[in-house]
Motif scaffolding. Structure first.
Motif, mmCIF file in Angstrom:
data_model
loop_
_atom_site.group_PDB
_atom_site.id
_atom_site.type_symbol
_atom_site.label_atom_id
_atom_site.label_comp_id
_atom_site.label_asym_id
_atom_site.label_seq_id
_atom_site.Cartn_x
_atom_site.Cartn_y
_atom_site.Cartn_z
ATOM 1 N N TYR A 43 0.869 -1.253 0.015
ATOM 2 C CA TYR A 43 -0.044 0.046 -0.044
ATOM 3 C C TYR A 43 0.725 1.180 -0.134
ATOM 4 O O TYR A 43 0.237 2.302 -0.195
ATOM 5 C CB TYR A 43 -0.969 -0.093 1.211
ATOM 6 N N TRP A 44 2.048 1.093 0.070
ATOM 7 C CA TRP A 44 2.957 2.182 0.115
ATOM 8 C C TRP A 44 4.380 1.846 -0.345
ATOM 9 O O TRP A 44 5.362 1.966 0.155
ATOM 10 C CB TRP A 44 3.401 2.733 1.571
ATOM 11 N N TYR B 181 -4.597 1.308 5.220
ATOM 12 C CA TYR B 181 -4.400 2.166 3.978
ATOM 13 C C TYR B 181 -4.751 3.597 4.259
ATOM 14 O O TYR B 181 -4.317 4.603 4.186
ATOM 15 C CB TYR B 181 -5.384 1.705 2.892
ATOM 16 N N GLN B 182 -5.869 3.805 5.323
ATOM 17 C CA GLN B 182 -6.359 5.060 5.660
ATOM 18 C C GLN B 182 -5.172 5.808 6.571
ATOM 19 O O GLN B 182 -5.037 6.995 6.379
ATOM 20 C CB GLN B 182 -7.772 4.718 6.683
ATOM 21 N N THR C 84 -2.745 6.852 4.064
ATOM 22 C CA THR C 84 -3.065 8.034 3.223
ATOM 23 C C THR C 84 -2.962 9.208 4.097
ATOM 24 O O THR C 84 -2.456 10.355 3.533
ATOM 25 C CB THR C 84 -4.463 7.787 2.794
ATOM 26 N N LYS D 240 0.647 10.170 4.319
ATOM 27 C CA LYS D 240 1.366 10.907 3.322
ATOM 28 C C LYS D 240 0.702 12.467 3.068
ATOM 29 O O LYS D 240 1.366 13.200 2.682
ATOM 30 C CB LYS D 240 0.780 9.940 2.039
ATOM 31 N N LYS D 241 -0.630 12.465 3.429
ATOM 32 C CA LYS D 241 -1.169 13.667 3.020
ATOM 33 C C LYS D 241 -0.573 14.940 3.986
ATOM 34 O O LYS D 241 -0.225 16.109 3.811
ATOM 35 C CB LYS D 241 -2.774 13.734 3.343
#
Length: 244
Positions: free
Chosen positions: A25-26, A109-110, A113, A116-117
């Motif tokens: 996922y990353w 995944y949340q 995300t 990363k944001k």
């Protein structure tokens, strides 16, 4: 942006599973170390300087929270644990997220995300500007240079209500805006006037000029009520003596 990740988990199966999911996922991130105990995790964080550390809480010697509280290299901390009772301590340690085992792929995944944001929105060029003051005790920080969007601001330190550790960064809070600077809280604290800036928590420094009052309802955790802030600031027991 090359993101470096450290994973610390004492159970091999769980550690391997998390690393596989992070690679999935990353994929643009690099797993630079995997550790099975707190002491090794602490050493690797300080030596290898990861951007993000996924820490189990119970790891035999040092807990993940002890690791987070003693690292010299600031990085984003994400706790991964089967115990929800440590959540408050985790976020008081400056944790970015708290994954409760068994977590789903969607939850991981949340978390990725969100991380990363946050990292993509943080300024890389922001740095403190030290200028001379007229204080008898020497030179202290008078302004901070921060970039918010396309604008460069020079914030007078006197206008800052508080500083809060946020992973590799420190959040600067004024009555009108918030910004992130790339620094450690310890480095900033050493440049601030101790007459006006008090550390009240491992992750928080307040400007006492904005202190309205201290709520003493909870004996173990006093709360600083600040002008212009909706939420109180927790004062840890280590710093209670400042208000006695």
């Amino acid at each position: 942006m090359n993101i470096k990740i450290l994973v610390a988990e004492d159970e091999l199966i769980l550690r391997t599973s998390l690393i596989k999911k992070l690679n999935k996922y990353w994929p643009e991130a690099e797993i630079i170390a995997e550790e099975s105990c707190g002491l090794d995790a602490l050493k690797s964080i300080n030596e290898l300087k990861p951007d993000v550390a996924f820490l189990d809480i119970k790891m035999g010697d040092l807990t993940g929270i002890q690791v987070a509280n003693n690292i010299e290299h600031p990085c984003h901390i994400i706790f991964v644990t089967a115990f929800d009772k440590y959540a408050i301590q985790a976020f008081e340690s400056g944790a970015l997220d708290y994954l409760l085992k068994p977590y789903s792929d969607d939850r991981l995944y949340q978390c990725i995300t969100r991380t990363k944001k946050l990292m993509n929105s943080q300024p890389s060029a922001a740095s403190p500007v030290v200028e001379e003051t007229t204080l008898d005790s020497g030179k202290y920080l008078s302004r901070l240079r921060v970039k918010i969007g396309s604008k460069l601001w020079f914030l007078p330190v006197d206008d800052i209500i508080c500083f809060k550790a946020n992973g590799r960064y420190v959040k600067v809070v004024t009555a009108e805006k918030e910004a992130l600077i790339e620094s450690s809280l310890k480095t900033l604290y050493e440049q601030l006037s101790p007459e006006y800036f008090w550390q009240v928590h491992r992750s928080t420094i307040i400007n006492i000029n904005y202190l309205k009052y201290v709520n003493t309802d909870k004996v173990e955790h006093l709360q600083a009520i600040m002008d212009h802030l909706d939420e109180p600031i927790t004062i840890s027991r280590r710093f209670n003596h400042l208000f006695r």
